[in-house]
Motif scaffolding. Structure first.
Motif, mmCIF file in Angstrom:
data_model
loop_
_atom_site.group_PDB
_atom_site.id
_atom_site.type_symbol
_atom_site.label_atom_id
_atom_site.label_comp_id
_atom_site.label_asym_id
_atom_site.label_seq_id
_atom_site.Cartn_x
_atom_site.Cartn_y
_atom_site.Cartn_z
ATOM 1 N N VAL A 195 21.793 59.840 -16.411
ATOM 2 C CA VAL A 195 21.710 58.758 -14.137
ATOM 3 C C VAL A 195 22.125 60.115 -13.691
ATOM 4 O O VAL A 195 23.389 60.002 -13.828
ATOM 5 C CB VAL A 195 21.862 57.601 -15.217
ATOM 6 C CG1 VAL A 195 21.621 56.355 -14.216
ATOM 7 C CG2 VAL A 195 21.520 56.902 -15.948
ATOM 8 N N ILE A 196 22.004 59.462 -12.614
ATOM 9 C CA ILE A 196 22.539 59.742 -11.284
ATOM 10 C C ILE A 196 22.715 58.504 -10.389
ATOM 11 O O ILE A 196 21.320 57.968 -10.071
ATOM 12 C CB ILE A 196 21.354 60.775 -10.297
ATOM 13 C CG1 ILE A 196 21.585 62.264 -11.835
ATOM 14 C CG2 ILE A 196 22.562 60.986 -9.368
ATOM 15 C CD1 ILE A 196 20.879 63.034 -10.347
ATOM 16 N N LEU A 197 23.886 57.979 -10.177
ATOM 17 C CA LEU A 197 24.362 57.272 -8.896
ATOM 18 C C LEU A 197 24.770 57.726 -7.884
ATOM 19 O O LEU A 197 25.831 58.476 -7.908
ATOM 20 C CB LEU A 197 25.263 56.659 -9.375
ATOM 21 C CG LEU A 197 25.327 55.500 -10.592
ATOM 22 C CD1 LEU A 197 26.721 54.643 -11.568
ATOM 23 C CD2 LEU A 197 24.420 54.690 -11.233
ATOM 24 N N MET A 198 23.677 57.551 -6.649
ATOM 25 C CA MET A 198 23.250 58.109 -5.511
ATOM 26 C C MET A 198 24.190 57.227 -4.138
ATOM 27 O O MET A 198 23.391 56.085 -4.028
ATOM 28 C CB MET A 198 22.300 58.606 -5.118
ATOM 29 C CG MET A 198 21.631 59.475 -3.749
ATOM 30 S SD MET A 198 22.937 61.257 -3.904
ATOM 31 C CE MET A 198 21.486 61.670 -5.449
ATOM 32 N N LEU A 205 30.042 46.904 -6.710
ATOM 33 C CA LEU A 205 29.714 46.783 -8.193
ATOM 34 C C LEU A 205 30.240 45.644 -8.850
ATOM 35 O O LEU A 205 31.380 45.495 -8.611
ATOM 36 C CB LEU A 205 29.640 48.294 -8.178
ATOM 37 C CG LEU A 205 28.535 49.212 -8.129
ATOM 38 C CD1 LEU A 205 29.192 50.749 -8.205
ATOM 39 C CD2 LEU A 205 27.158 49.033 -8.358
ATOM 40 N N THR A 206 29.953 45.302 -9.961
ATOM 41 C CA THR A 206 30.641 44.321 -10.918
ATOM 42 C C THR A 206 30.254 45.750 -12.773
ATOM 43 O O THR A 206 29.273 46.026 -12.864
ATOM 44 C CB THR A 206 30.373 43.222 -11.131
ATOM 45 O OG1 THR A 206 29.160 43.373 -11.783
ATOM 46 C CG2 THR A 206 30.553 42.438 -9.800
ATOM 47 N N PHE A 207 31.031 45.343 -13.008
ATOM 48 C CA PHE A 207 31.054 45.786 -15.145
ATOM 49 C C PHE A 207 29.100 45.291 -15.233
ATOM 50 O O PHE A 207 29.086 46.012 -15.901
ATOM 51 C CB PHE A 207 31.925 45.976 -16.016
ATOM 52 C CG PHE A 207 33.321 46.597 -15.776
ATOM 53 C CD1 PHE A 207 32.737 47.478 -16.172
ATOM 54 C CD2 PHE A 207 34.125 45.768 -15.293
ATOM 55 C CE1 PHE A 207 34.467 48.627 -15.992
ATOM 56 C CE2 PHE A 207 35.395 47.186 -14.256
ATOM 57 C CZ PHE A 207 35.161 47.884 -15.733
ATOM 58 N N GLU A 208 29.022 43.645 -14.864
ATOM 59 C CA GLU A 208 28.130 43.328 -15.865
ATOM 60 C C GLU A 208 26.824 43.916 -14.614
ATOM 61 O O GLU A 208 25.447 44.413 -15.605
ATOM 62 C CB GLU A 208 27.593 42.017 -15.457
ATOM 63 C CG GLU A 208 26.686 41.500 -16.290
ATOM 64 C CD GLU A 208 27.115 40.048 -16.418
ATOM 65 O OE1 GLU A 208 25.158 39.497 -15.791
ATOM 66 O OE2 GLU A 208 27.620 39.321 -14.857
ATOM 67 N N ALA A 209 26.692 44.623 -13.697
ATOM 68 C CA ALA A 209 25.445 44.990 -13.236
ATOM 69 C C ALA A 209 24.989 46.140 -13.070
ATOM 70 O O ALA A 209 24.077 46.876 -13.554
ATOM 71 C CB ALA A 209 25.975 44.095 -11.173
ATOM 72 N N LEU A 210 26.851 47.579 -13.573
ATOM 73 C CA LEU A 210 26.809 47.988 -13.588
ATOM 74 C C LEU A 210 26.387 49.186 -14.957
ATOM 75 O O LEU A 210 24.945 49.486 -15.757
ATOM 76 C CB LEU A 210 27.669 49.101 -13.736
ATOM 77 C CG LEU A 210 27.755 50.150 -13.597
ATOM 78 C CD1 LEU A 210 27.068 51.362 -12.793
ATOM 79 C CD2 LEU A 210 29.816 50.831 -13.952
ATOM 80 N N GLN A 211 26.750 47.854 -15.447
ATOM 81 C CA GLN A 211 25.766 47.716 -17.567
ATOM 82 C C GLN A 211 24.793 47.675 -17.804
ATOM 83 O O GLN A 211 23.837 48.695 -17.962
ATOM 84 C CB GLN A 211 26.671 46.967 -18.390
ATOM 85 C CG GLN A 211 26.352 46.999 -19.969
ATOM 86 C CD GLN A 211 27.109 46.848 -21.097
ATOM 87 O OE1 GLN A 211 27.509 45.446 -20.432
ATOM 88 N NE2 GLN A 211 27.740 46.512 -22.282
ATOM 89 N N ASN A 212 23.801 47.344 -17.106
ATOM 90 C CA ASN A 212 22.359 46.189 -17.044
ATOM 91 C C ASN A 212 21.799 47.876 -16.582
ATOM 92 O O ASN A 212 20.475 47.900 -16.989
ATOM 93 C CB ASN A 212 22.465 44.950 -16.282
ATOM 94 C CG ASN A 212 23.324 43.733 -16.775
ATOM 95 O OD1 ASN A 212 23.077 43.747 -18.178
ATOM 96 N ND2 ASN A 212 23.577 42.287 -16.405
ATOM 97 N N ALA A 213 22.327 48.267 -14.957
ATOM 98 C CA ALA A 213 21.171 49.409 -14.654
ATOM 99 C C ALA A 213 22.064 49.892 -15.367
ATOM 100 O O ALA A 213 20.028 50.795 -15.727
ATOM 101 C CB ALA A 213 22.261 49.221 -12.859
ATOM 102 N N LEU A 214 22.735 50.565 -15.809
ATOM 103 C CA LEU A 214 22.133 51.533 -16.775
ATOM 104 C C LEU A 214 21.787 51.460 -18.098
ATOM 105 O O LEU A 214 20.299 52.610 -18.494
ATOM 106 C CB LEU A 214 23.978 52.389 -17.294
ATOM 107 C CG LEU A 214 24.615 52.581 -16.210
ATOM 108 C CD1 LEU A 214 25.990 53.097 -16.955
ATOM 109 C CD2 LEU A 214 23.791 54.156 -15.347
#
Length: 849
Positions: free
Chosen positions: A656-659, A715-724
């Motif tokens: 994944v790339i976070l841009m 960012l939040t941990f939850e949003a980041l984890q769900n997106a990944l």
């Protein structure tokens, strides 16, 4: 003069038309009465009372035949004789029932004498029904009673038949009288019509004489018309159909600088048409003389250029009409000097452009400022989340919690500004979601219950009327409206009550509306401030604002969202007693959705460990995102520019790339395009935009540019984890621990709430869960149980009862899928899980309280 003559002719036509309309009206009315008379006469040909009267007489015959069939000895009765009794009873009973139920006999059923007779006979017959319809033995035993009862009806049946015939004879007389009345009305109408015709004929003669007097009035009208033209502020030029000027009024003389006597007979094109338009003017005149198309005459006002005597050109507005005068056609042109109007229009356009530029500047400023605020917020809130996962002292935890509260408050203000920008830019989009209003309201009550308890408030909700289930509307906007209204009610109420009411009601046109009310017992709003309560940045009182901080945007956003959904919002309030906000939204009722679990083993899904490229020119944001990802066990490669990110993505395969989007040099959108088109190792991997610009237009442009998704800062941990997980093709995982309680969630609750609020919420959660377990049974209402299970699951999750929550989620899913057998089989395991979870929760509660 022609116009005045036309008016005279018009006045003559009015009485003629009036006469014609009157005659037509009388003709139509006569036709209706004539038709009615024919119908009455036709009715008299067939006297329906003959039928009725025969039926009344026949009833006595049927009765006598019934008596005759009854005249047997019960001891020697044969089956054939009993059958005859039943037949004659049925015929007589049917006849009486016809009198009671038949439409032809409805008139005498309410008669004071016939009605009771009919009821008496029918009552006695009803008493005979059971033995007559029963077995032969029962009928034989009942024959003496039936014979006696039948004989006792003789006088009643006789009287009913005689009185019925007399009754319908009277009805026939009334019908004949009515027909005679109709014919009489027809005669009267005919006479009235002849009289009116005579009056109208006299009127026509009178108006014909009046016509001769109109000639004098025509001359007077022409004189008045001339006076009007002389005083008109618009220039009037009258020309022949060949273009030669006949006359100018004073306003035209002043406008063009020519005297009427000097230009009479001069072609109008040589006088007032500018040089560069004269050729087109002459071509148009020639076309009209040849009978061609008339492009200006009768087309209303047209904008043209004209020329004054001194050669100056100026804009005019002209209306041109053709008038027949003494069998010749003349043209009348009304002209208005538009020089000042055009100058005013230019000033208005300039002012409008300045206003639009100001609005755009304001919108751009708000968007830029929100971006500039969200970017450092990403670093602040992300760092705070990282710190919460480290061992801290109690004092540090308190300070960290205060910092997070302030940061989240600031983030809400920024999001409110973004909502305002979206609304003013006209980019508020509406989507249709299937949702359960009760579930949504309970979710909001659960989420804000702690805040309400901290201020000593009780928050509750209920359906107004019967409970409703699933509707179609925009879930996000409805949730935002309720959050803002309930949040406001909590903020301005202390030691009081907040009540939410909901109802789905049908409207007059057959559609349905969701009506919501949020009532509080708070400080209220003064009547002077009520008209502006939904305006932006309205807090009304500075001292109050300091006590209850806010941006004043919540109600403005609620109003915009309600209007975007096609609904409305209103408020009523009494200062010192409380306020009530009412929301009405159009919705569509839908059936409950069937939830299909596409991944039955979702509890076994763990967050996959990925190799991630993180791109951001802000070193703090870069460090925070890298730390959050590493904390979850991912491999991280950092890049501080778009160009460097392209080079790394070309050379190495990432998951994944976070841009980041806003970067100097090559921005994130351009870098993504180069990665996609470069054919390198990571050309096909998901690229997620990480940006503080999260307006709808921005998000849409990112997706259209080829990015796979959008993550908003902070960012939040939850949003980041769900997106990944979404980028990896998985669903967000549920808790997979075998422990009854999530200790981290319990610690968070203990840190967030004081003991009083914690005790209140804990007691309520335990009571709700106990009641649910008691009420559940094999015959439970599945849709209602689904709502209750969902609500209790939310409360259980808040107190870390993760295993109990998972059982409740399964129960909810089974109820929504209407799988009753599986639901019943799952109940014992749910009860055991709650027994164990309850004991663990009570142990924890006894330690912290």
């Amino acid at each position: 003069m022609s116009a005045t003559r036309s008016k005279a002719v018009h006045r003559l036509r009015l009485p003629i038309l009036g006469t014609l309309f009157a005659v037509a009206g009388f003709a139509v009315l006569s036709w209706f009465i004539y038709t009615e008379a024919l119908q009455e006469l036709e009715t008299l040909k067939f006297a329906k009372t003959d039928n009725v009267e025969w039926s009344m007489s026949q009833s006595e015959v049927d009765y006598l035949r019934f008596l005759e069939a009854l005249s047997i000895t019960p001891e020697t009765a044969t089956a054939q004789e009993l059958a005859e009794i039943r037949l004659r009873f049925d015929l007589f009973f049917s006849r009486i029932d016809l009198f009671e139920q038949g439409a032809l006999f409805a008139a005498f059923q309410d008669d004071a004498k016939l009605g009771p007779l009919l009821n008496t006979i029918e009552g006695r017959l009803d008493a005979m029904v059971e033995p007559v319809d029963g077995p032969d033995v029962g009928l034989i035993l009942a024959l003496p009673n039936i014979q006696q009862s039948a004989l006792s009806m003789r006088s009643d049946v006789r009287e009913l038949a005689l009185e019925g015939v007399a009754f319908f004879a009277r009805q026939s007389d009334q019908d004949r009288n009515q027909s005679a009345g109709t014919l009489t009305h027809l005669v009267y109408l005919t006479g009235a019509m002849l009289f009116v015709m005579a009056v109208l004929s006299f009127g026509l003669f009178y108006f014909n004489r009046q016509t001769h007097r109109q000639s004098t009035k025509v001359a007077q009208a022409n004189s008045r018309l001339q006076g009007i033209l002389e005083t008109s502020l618009d220039g009037v030029i009258v020309t022949k159909n060949t273009g030669e000027i006949l006359t100018l009024n004073p306003a035209a003389e002043q406008m063009f600088g020519h005297l009427a006597e000097d230009v009479r007979g001069v072609p109008v094109g040589d006088l007032i048409v500018p040089d560069h338009l004269r050729q087109a003017h002459r071509a148009g005149m020639a076309r009209m003389l040849e009978g061609g198309e008339r492009r200006v005459i009768g087309q209303g006002r047209v904008q043209l250029e004209a020329c004054r005597q001194d050669g100056s050109i100026f804009p005019v507005e002209m209306a041109l009409s053709a008038v027949n005068e003494d069998q010749d056609e003349v043209f009348v042109a009304f002209l208005r000097d538009m020089s000042q109007a055009h100058a005013d229009e230019k000033e208005l356009i300039k002012a409008r452009d300045q206003a639009l530029a100001g609005e755009k500047a304001k919108t751009d400023f708000l968007a830029v400022m929100s971006h500039e605020i969200r970017t450092p917020l990403n670093g602040i809130l992300g760092t705070l989340q990282l710190m919460t996962r480290e061992p801290l002292t109690q004092a540090q935890q308190k300070m960290l919690r205060n910092m997070d509260i302030s940061g989240q408050l600031l983030l809400r203000h920024v999001n409110a500004v973004l909502d305002i920008v979206s609304a003013e830019a006209g980019t508020v989009s509406v989507r249709e979601d299937v949702l359960n209003p009760g579930v949504l309201i309970q979710k909001i009550v659960d989420a804000l219950g702690g805040a309400a308890a901290e201020r000593g408030n009780v928050i509750e909700w209920s359906w107004n009327g019967s409970e409703k289930d699933w509707v179609l509307t925009d879930a996000h906007k409805l949730e935002q409206i309720l959050l803002n209204l309930v949040g406001n009610a909590i903020k301005f109420t202390r030691d009081g009550r907040i009540a939410i009411g909901a109802a789905i009601e049908a409207t007059a046109d057959g559609s349905e509306t969701l009506n919501l009310s949020v009532c509080d017992t708070g400080i209220g709003i003064s009547q002077d401030h009520l008209p502006n309560v939904f305006d932006d940045f309205q807090t009304f009182d500075a001292s109050l604002d300091r006590a209850t901080p806010g941006s004043g945007l919540g109600l403005g956003i609620a109003r915009r969202f309600a209007e975007a959904l096609g609904g409305s919002i209103s408020v009523s309030s009494t200062l010192g007693k409380g306020s009530q906000f009412d929301v009405s939204l159009p919705v569509k009722r839908v059936v409950a959705p069937v939830i299909v679990d596409k991944n039955p083993n979702r509890q076994a899904i763990l967050s996959p460990k990925m190799n991630i490229l993180v791109v951001d020119d802000n070193q703090i944001n870069l460090d925070v995102m890298a730390a959050m990802l590493k904390h979850e066990g991912h491999g991280v490669t950092c890049s501080t520019s778009g160009l460097d990110a392209v080079q790394q993505a070309m050379a190495k395969r990432f998951d994944v790339i976070l841009m980041d989007i806003s970067m100097p040099g090559m921005d994130g959108v351009t870098a993504t395009a180069h990665i996609r088109q470069g054919g390198g190792e990571s050309s096909d991997v998901p690229v997620l935009a990480v940006s503080a610009n999260v307006l709808p237009d921005d998000t849409r442009s990112y997706l259209e540019a080829g990015l796979s998704g959008v993550l908003g800062k902070p960012l939040t941990f939850e949003a980041l984890q769900n997106a990944l997980l979404a980028a990896n093709g998985s669903s967000a995982p549920l808790a997979h621990s075998n422990d009854l309680l999530d200790q981290r969630q319990l610690d968070q609750m203990r840190k967030t709430l004081d003991k009083t609020a914690l005790k209140t919420l804990f007691t309520r959660m335990m009571a709700d869960a106990d009641k649910l377990i008691v009420d559940l049974g094999p015959d439970a209402d599945l849709p209602a149980t689904a709502v209750l299970a969902h609500n209790v699951a939310g409360s259980a999750a808040m107190f870390g009862a993760q295993k109990f929550r998972l059982h409740l989620n399964d129960i909810e899913k089974l109820c929504l899928s209407d799988e009753r057998d599986a639901f019943v089989r799952a109940l014992p395991a749910l009860g055991v899980c709650w027994r164990d979870s309850r004991a663990a929760l009570e142990t924890w509660h006894s330690k912290v309280i």
